[in-house]
Design an enzyme around this catalytic site. Structure first.
Site, PDB file in Angstrom:
ATOM      1  CG  HIS A 161       6.541   6.179 -10.494  1.00 19.04           C
ATOM      2  ND1 HIS A 161       7.062   6.341 -11.742  1.00 19.04           N
ATOM      3  CD2 HIS A 161       5.749   5.076 -10.553  1.00 19.04           C
ATOM      4  CE1 HIS A 161       6.622   5.380 -12.538  1.00 19.04           C
ATOM      5  NE2 HIS A 161       5.812   4.607 -11.838  1.00 19.04           N
ATOM      6  CD  GLU A 212       5.183  -4.219 -15.357  1.00 20.16           C
ATOM      7  OE1 GLU A 212       6.087  -4.894 -14.846  1.00 20.16           O
ATOM      8  OE2 GLU A 212       4.798  -3.132 -14.900  1.00 20.16           O
ATOM      9  CB  CYS A 244       2.264  -5.628  -7.763  1.00 23.51           C
ATOM     10  SG  CYS A 244       3.708  -5.372  -6.706  1.00 23.51           S
ATOM     11  CB  CYS A 290       6.984  -3.218  -6.936  1.00 23.43           C
ATOM     12  SG  CYS A 290       6.837  -4.314  -8.368  1.00 23.43           S
ATOM     13  CB  CYS A 291       6.447  -8.396  -6.213  1.00 26.22           C
ATOM     14  SG  CYS A 291       5.755  -7.975  -7.844  1.00 26.22           S
TER      15      CYS A 291
END
Length: 668
Positions: free
Chosen positions: A166, A328, A346, A421-422
Site C-alpha cells: 500500500h 470484502e 468506505c 479507514c472508514c
C-alpha cells in the site's frame, strides 16, 4: 479496507489559485459534459445535511488528532522524522493514510470556517492541521519517499511488496490531502510534499523500455485518481500520464492476476465489477477522471458499462456494495445477502466518488440518483448521530439473539477501529459534501441534490446564483430563487427528478405544471428562459411511502418487501417493538402505510407506520425443517394479533440500544 500481510517545473497552465492567491476549487478541464461548482460557489446553509455536517465539523473532525495519537499513527511519523524514539505502532502498512484522510477532511472544513476568525474551534483546527502538515514534511525522505511501515519495519526497502504494501495507496491519500489543503488555505507546504513524492513515483514506475526500474501497480488503487487531481492543481501533464499508465496496467497479471485486486481483466475489457469493492471503485473513479481529461471514449464506454452492471446486479437497496466479509468483495450477480451483507462504509464513499465523476463526464442524472440513495442510506449509516461512533460494515439485518464479538466487522457501533479507514473517510466526504450538489455548463445550472443553500455558476453570459430552501428529505417541497442572472440572456435551470419519484409538480411564477406539462428528459426537468432576479421556482416531489420488491433472482429477499419514502430506506428496530424480536415479524401489505412526524425521536425524523403480525411457529424440537408438499406434514404457521410496525430511516439505526434490526420484511 485491504486484507494484509503482516525544483518544481513551471506549470503548463495556471494553477487552481487565482492571481491574488485566494483559494478556489477545481479548474475546468477535459471533455466532461458539466463542471462541478467550486466549494465556495456551492454552499450548504441549513437543513438535514447541514445538521450532519455540523456534527462532523464540531465533533468528529476535532477528535481526529487525539484518536490518531492514541492509535500511534502520529508517533510513527515522529519516529521517522527523528523527533521521537520508538517502534512502529499499528497493525497494517497503510496507517499513514488515516492521517492523510483526516488532513483532507480538516482542510475542507477550514475552507468553510476561514472567514470566522473568532471561532475558537476553527483556530484550534487550523493549529492542528499546521502541526501535522509540518510533521508529515519532516518525515519525508530527501528523495520524496514516505511510508512509516517500510521505513520502520522493513529496513527502508521500497516497492518490494506492491501486492500488500500500500505504498502508492498511502501516497494517493497524501496527494489528495495536499490538493485539499492547497485549495482551502492557499499554503504550499503540503502540496510541495505531495509533488516531491509524485515526482519520485514518476521516476520509478513505467512501462518496460521506459528506462524506469519498475513496471508495477499497487494492490490497492488510489494513487491514480490522486495524480489526476494533482495534474488539475498544478498543470503538470506528466502526473496525468502517470495516472493513465497505472490504470492501464491493471489486469495484466502484475499482481498475480487475481480479481481481488482488479488484476484479472483490464478496465477497458471488463464486463462487470469484481473483487474487493473499494479497490474496484477507486480504480473506476480514476478511469472516469482520465476519460474526462483526455476524451478517451473507450474508458468512458467501460465506465458506463460497468456502472450499469453494478447497479443492476450487485447493489443493495441502501446503495451499499460488497456481499462478502471474506475479501470484502462484490460476490456474484444478484448475491445480495442481508445479515451477512458487508456494505463497507468506505465502499459507499467510493461509490459516491465514482458516480460523481461519471455524472460530470456524461451529464446524466442517473449517476446522481445513485449518489442520493447512497448518501442517505449506505453512507450515512456509517456514523452515529452524535458523530462519535462508527460502523465499518452495514448489514441489512441483525437477527434476534445476535452475538457480536466486536472488532472491525461488528454490527455494533465502535469508537475506532484497528483498521480505521472508514471514520476519516466519512469525515472527508461530509466536509466536502458541497462539491457534490450542483454543476454548470455553458448553457445553465444543474441541481443534483436538494439541500438548503446557494449555488453560483459562471455561464457565457455571466454569473448566475440560485438559492434553495427545503426540508428535504422529510418533505418534498424545494423552493428556488434566482438571485443573480445575466441581463437579457436566457439559460436553463435543470432540476433532477429522482428515479424513485412518480409524481411531481413545478410552479414557475404563477403557473403550475405537472409531469404531463413539464416532462423529464434523461432524469432532468429543464426550465429554459430569460430569468430575472427574484424569479421563483417551486418543485414539489410527492413523498408517498412505498413498498419495494427485489428482483426475484435475489434469493435472500424473495417473498419480502422493504419500506421506502423519498430517498430514504427504512428499517425496523427491536427497541420500537417490545414483546419480542423481529425474526418472526410479517408485514401485512394490504394495509396502507402511514407517516408520522417524530421531532422527539433520534434528532427529529419521519417514521413510516405499517401493520403486521408475529407468526406463531410450533416448536419442532431438534430439527428446524419440515417436509414440503401436500400430505407430508408441513408445519403451518399462524398469525398472531396485529402489531403496529414502526419503521425508522436506516441511517438512524444502532443509535439507541443493541438489538435486532431488519430492512426486508417477509410478507407471508
Amino acid at each position: 479496507m485491504p486484507r494484509t500481510r503482516p525544483t518544481v517545473p513551471t506549470p503548463e497552465r495556471p494553477t487552481a489559485l487565482e492571481a491574488d492567491g485566494a483559494p478556489m476549487g477545481p479548474v475546468r478541464l477535459g471533455q466532461g459534459a458539466t463542471t462541478a461548482l467550486t466549494p465556495a460557489a456551492a454552499e450548504v446553509s441549513a437543513g438535514f445535511w447541514e445538521t450532519r455536517r455540523e456534527v462532523n465539523a464540531r465533533t468528529s473532525v476535532p477528535q481526529g488528532p487525539g484518536l490518531l495519537e492514541s492509535a500511534g499513527n502520529l508517533n510513527n511519523l515522529r519516529v521517522v522524522a527523528g523527533t521521537a524514539e520508538g517502534e512502529f505502532k499499528g497493525a497494517y502498512p497503510f496507517v499513514d493514510s488515516d492521517v492523510y484522510k483526516w488532513l483532507e477532511a480538516a482542510s475542507w472544513q477550514l475552507a468553510q470556517w476561514a472567514p470566522d476568525a473568532d471561532d475558537a474551534q476553527a483556530r484550534e483546527l487550523a493549529d492542528d492541521v499546521e502541526r501535522i502538515v509540518a510533521l508529515v514534511a519532516d518525515a519525508q525522505q530527501p528523495d520524496g519517499y514516505l511510508n512509516t511501515w517500510f521505513q520502520l519495519l522493513k529496513g527502508g526497502e521500497r516497492y518490494k511488496d506492491l501486492r500488500w504494501g500500500h505504498e502508492l495507496y498511502c501516497a494517493g491519500h497524501l496527494i489528495q490531502a495536499a490538493v485539499a489543503h492547497h485549495r482551502a488555505t492557499g499554503q504550499p507546504q503540503l502540496l510541495d510534499v505531495a509533488r516531491k513524492f509524485a515526482d519520485h513515483i514518476d521516476s520509478v514506475f513505467g512501462l518496460p523500455g521506459s528506462g524506469k526500474p519498475i513496471d508495477g501497480i499497487d494492490g490497492h488503487p488510489e494513487v491514480e485518481t490522486a495524480l489526476v487531481e494533482l495534474y488539475r492543481e498544478t498543470g503538470e501533464r506528466r502526473y496525468l500520464d502517470l495516472a493513465g499508465y497505472f490504470v492501464d496496467r491493471f489486469g495484466h497479471g502484475l499482481l498475480g492476476g487475481e480479481a481481488y485486486c482488479q488484476d484479472r481483466v483490464p478496465v477497458r475489457e471488463a464486463d462487470n465489477v469484481e473483487g474487493h469493492a473499494v479497490r474496484q471503485l477507486y480504480l473506476l473513479a480514476a478511469a472516469a477522471d482520465l476519460a474526462t481529461e483526455t476524451g478517451d471514449a473507450e474508458l468512458r464506454a467501460a465506465g458506463e458499462r460497468l456502472w450499469r452492471a453494478m447497479t443492476a446486479t450487485k447493489t443493495h437497496l441502501t446503495g451499499g456494495l460488497g456481499a462478502h466479509h471474506d475479501e470484502e468483495d462484490f460476490g456474484d450477480p444478484y448475491e445480495l445477502p442481508n445479515e451477512r451483507a458487508y456494505c463497507e462504509t468506505c465502499a459507499a464513499i467510493a461509490s459516491v466518488q465514482w458516480s460523481w465523476r461519471m455524472a460530470l463526464l456524461t451529464g446524466e442524472a442517473r449517476y446522481s440518483d445513485l449518489i442520493e440513495r447512497t448518501l442517505y442510506n449506505g453512507f450515512l449509516a456509517g456514523v452515529s448521530l452524535d458523530g462519535e461512533r462508527w460502523l465499518y460494515v452495514n448489514p441489512l439485518q441483525v437477527r434476534d439473539g445476535h452475538t457480536d464479538t466486536g472488532g472491525d466487522q461488528s454490527a455494533r457501533r465502535t469508537r475506532w477501529f484497528r483498521c480505521a479507514c472508514c471514520p476519516p473517510n466519512v469525515m472527508r466526504l461530509l466536509a466536502s459534501l458541497n462539491h457534490y450538489l450542483a454543476t454548470t455548463d455553458t448553457g445553465g445550472l444543474q441541481i443534483h441534490q436538494y439541500v438548503t443553500g446557494r449555488y453560483t455558476g459562471h455561464l457565457e453570459g455571466g454569473p448566475v446564483t440560485v438559492t434553495a430552501q427545503t426540508d428535504y428529505p422529510w418533505h418534498g417541497t424545494i423552493g428556488l430563487t434566482v438571485e443573480q442572472t445575466p441581463q437579457d440572456s436566457p439559460w436553463t435551470l435543470s432540476l433532477r427528478i429522482p428515479q424513485w419519484c412518480r409524481e411531481y409538480r413545478v410552479r414557475c411564477g404563477d403557473t403550475v405544471y405537472d409531469q404531463a406539462d413539464a416532462p423529464v428528459t434523461d432524469g432532468w426537468l429543464r426550465l429554459e428562459r430569460t430569468w430575472a432576479p427574484g424569479d421563483q421556482v417551486v418543485l414539489e416531489l410527492v413523498l408517498a411511502p412505498r413498498l419495494t420488491e427485489a428482483d426475484p433472482r435475489v434469493d435472500a429477499v424473495r417473498g419480502c418487501v422493504a419500506i421506502e419514502r423519498g430517498p430514504l430506506v427504512y428499517c425496523l428496530e427491536q427497541v420500537d417493538h417490545p414483546g419480542g424480536g423481529l425474526d418472526d415479524m410479517v408485514i401485512d401489505t394490504t394495509v396502507p402505510l402511514a407517516v408520522k412526524d417524530r421531532p422527539d425521536l433520534l434528532g427529529g425524523l419521519v417514521t413510516v407506520v405499517a401493520t403486521g403480525h408475529r407468526r406463531h411457529i410450533p416448536d419442532q424440537g431438534w430439527w428446524p425443517y419440515a417436509s414440503a408438499g401436500p400430505d407430508t406434514g408441513t408445519v403451518v404457521t399462524s398469525p398472531g394479533e396485529p402489531v403496529e410496525l414502526t419503521a425508522i430511516p436506516y441511517y438512524a439505526w444502532a443509535n439507541r440500544q443493541d438489538g435486532s434490526m431488519r430492512v426486508w420484511l417477509p410478507t407471508t
